[in-house]
Design a protein around this motif. Structure first.
Motif, short mmCIF file in Angstrom:
data_model
loop_
_atom_site.label_atom_id
_atom_site.label_comp_id
_atom_site.label_asym_id
_atom_site.label_seq_id
_atom_site.Cartn_x
_atom_site.Cartn_y
_atom_site.Cartn_z
N TRP A 113 0.82 -1.21 0.00
CA TRP A 113 0.00 0.00 0.00
C TRP A 113 0.86 1.26 0.00
O TRP A 113 0.58 2.20 -0.76
CB TRP A 113 -0.93 0.01 1.22
N THR A 116 2.80 1.50 -3.49
CA THR A 116 1.86 1.68 -4.61
C THR A 116 1.24 3.07 -4.58
O THR A 116 1.21 3.78 -5.59
CB THR A 116 0.76 0.61 -4.57
N GLU A 117 0.72 3.45 -3.42
CA GLU A 117 0.00 4.72 -3.33
C GLU A 117 0.92 5.95 -3.42
O GLU A 117 0.57 6.96 -4.02
CB GLU A 117 -0.81 4.78 -2.02
N LYS A 118 2.12 5.84 -2.84
CA LYS A 118 3.01 7.00 -2.81
C LYS A 118 3.95 7.10 -4.00
O LYS A 118 4.43 8.19 -4.32
CB LYS A 118 3.84 6.98 -1.52
N LYS A 121 1.79 4.82 -8.35
CA LYS A 121 0.63 5.44 -8.99
C LYS A 121 0.98 6.75 -9.68
O LYS A 121 0.27 7.18 -10.60
CB LYS A 121 -0.49 5.66 -7.97
N ALA A 132 -3.95 10.00 -7.88
CA ALA A 132 -3.58 10.47 -6.55
C ALA A 132 -3.61 9.32 -5.55
O ALA A 132 -4.37 8.35 -5.73
CB ALA A 132 -4.54 11.57 -6.10
N PRO A 133 -2.78 9.41 -4.50
CA PRO A 133 -2.79 8.34 -3.50
C PRO A 133 -4.11 8.27 -2.75
O PRO A 133 -4.77 9.29 -2.52
CB PRO A 133 -1.64 8.73 -2.56
N ASP A 134 -4.50 7.07 -2.38
CA ASP A 134 -5.70 6.85 -1.57
C ASP A 134 -5.31 6.98 -0.10
O ASP A 134 -4.64 6.12 0.45
CB ASP A 134 -6.25 5.45 -1.87
N MET A 135 -5.73 8.05 0.55
CA MET A 135 -5.30 8.33 1.92
C MET A 135 -5.85 7.30 2.91
O MET A 135 -5.22 7.02 3.92
CB MET A 135 -5.74 9.74 2.32
N ASP A 136 -6.99 6.73 2.61
CA ASP A 136 -7.53 5.69 3.50
C ASP A 136 -6.61 4.46 3.52
O ASP A 136 -6.36 3.88 4.57
CB ASP A 136 -8.94 5.28 3.06
N LEU A 137 -6.11 4.09 2.35
CA LEU A 137 -5.20 2.94 2.28
C LEU A 137 -3.89 3.25 2.99
O LEU A 137 -3.30 2.37 3.65
CB LEU A 137 -4.94 2.56 0.82
N ARG A 139 -3.54 5.23 5.56
CA ARG A 139 -3.81 5.16 7.01
C ARG A 139 -3.84 3.71 7.49
O ARG A 139 -3.35 3.39 8.58
CB ARG A 139 -5.13 5.88 7.33
#
Length: 230
Positions: A113, A116-118, A121, A132-137, A139
């Protein structure tokens, strides 16, 4: 000279790079963005995942643990290098268990996570998951890292190294994943002093130096990333 297809912030690639460096095996590094599914890379590994090692004789070995065991099996015994897979079946089983823990469980719950997100993507087109990164993931990943830190603390409090009395593949697997999270500034070191001391021991090894000089395009490492006395 062997060739390793990798990504600078792929934890499985880092795991293999640490083993190669520990065995003093010179390797040509080729950066691969696996999500782009380049045809030439898929010809080497149809699964399309880093790392992939192409040995001097053209042998193609893919998958982090498969490469790790291949390197252990093909290392020249005459060179008297440190073996990272212990001698007894019980010790090898524990080493493999913990290596799988970090390369599968830790990866699925934390590093996949975060990276991938930071990182990943940013360079992908929207139609293949970019954006954009998924902030929920993020967290969730930051919350998930804490049980793993406690487990590493438990292991290092009871043993000299993670799997026992000697340095092993398990230590490098854990360090590879933590190094990615550390690069991104997502390891709560101040809460886990025992884990920090263990990581400093790994981080101080010559094999770790190339990782500390790594820079992924578009990202800047955390301030303490290359500091041995963080």
């Amino acid at each position: 000279m062997a060739t390793l297809y990798h990504h600078p912030l792929c934890p499985h690639s880092r795991f293999v790079r640490l083993i190669l460096a520990e065995h003093a095996i010179e390797t040509t590094l080729i950066e691969e963005r696996a999500a782009e599914r380049r045809r030439e890379f898929l010809a080497l590994d149809p699964a399309g995942r880093t790392p992939v090692l192409v040995d001097d004789d053209g042998t193609v070995v893919s998958g982090a643990m498969v490469i790790a065991e291949y390197l252990e099996e093909t290392a020249d015994p005459e060179l008297n290098r440190l073996r990272l897979l212990p001698q007894t079946p019980r010790e090898r089983a524990e080493t493999r268990r913990l290596t799988e823990w970090f390369n599968l469980k830790f990866y699925e719950e934390v590093t996949n996570w975060l990276v991938t997100e930071k990182v990943y993507k940013r360079f992908l087109a929207p139609e293949i998951g970019g954006g954009a990164p998924d902030m929920d993931l993020l967290r969730v990943a930051r919350a998930n890292i804490r049980p793993h830190m406690r487990y590493i603390g438990y292991l290092t409090g009871a043993r000299n190294w993670l799997a026992g009395e000697t340095l092993s593949l398990a230590d490098f697997a854990a360090a590879a994943h933590l190094s990615c999270a550390d690069y991104l500034g997502d390891v709560p070191w101040d809460e886990y002093e025992t884990v920090k001391h263990w990581y400093q021991r790994i981080k101080s090894r010559p094999a770790f130096r190339p990782l500390l000089s790594d820079r992924a395009v578009g990202t800047t490492p955390a301030a303490c990333y290359a500091d041995l006395d963080f």
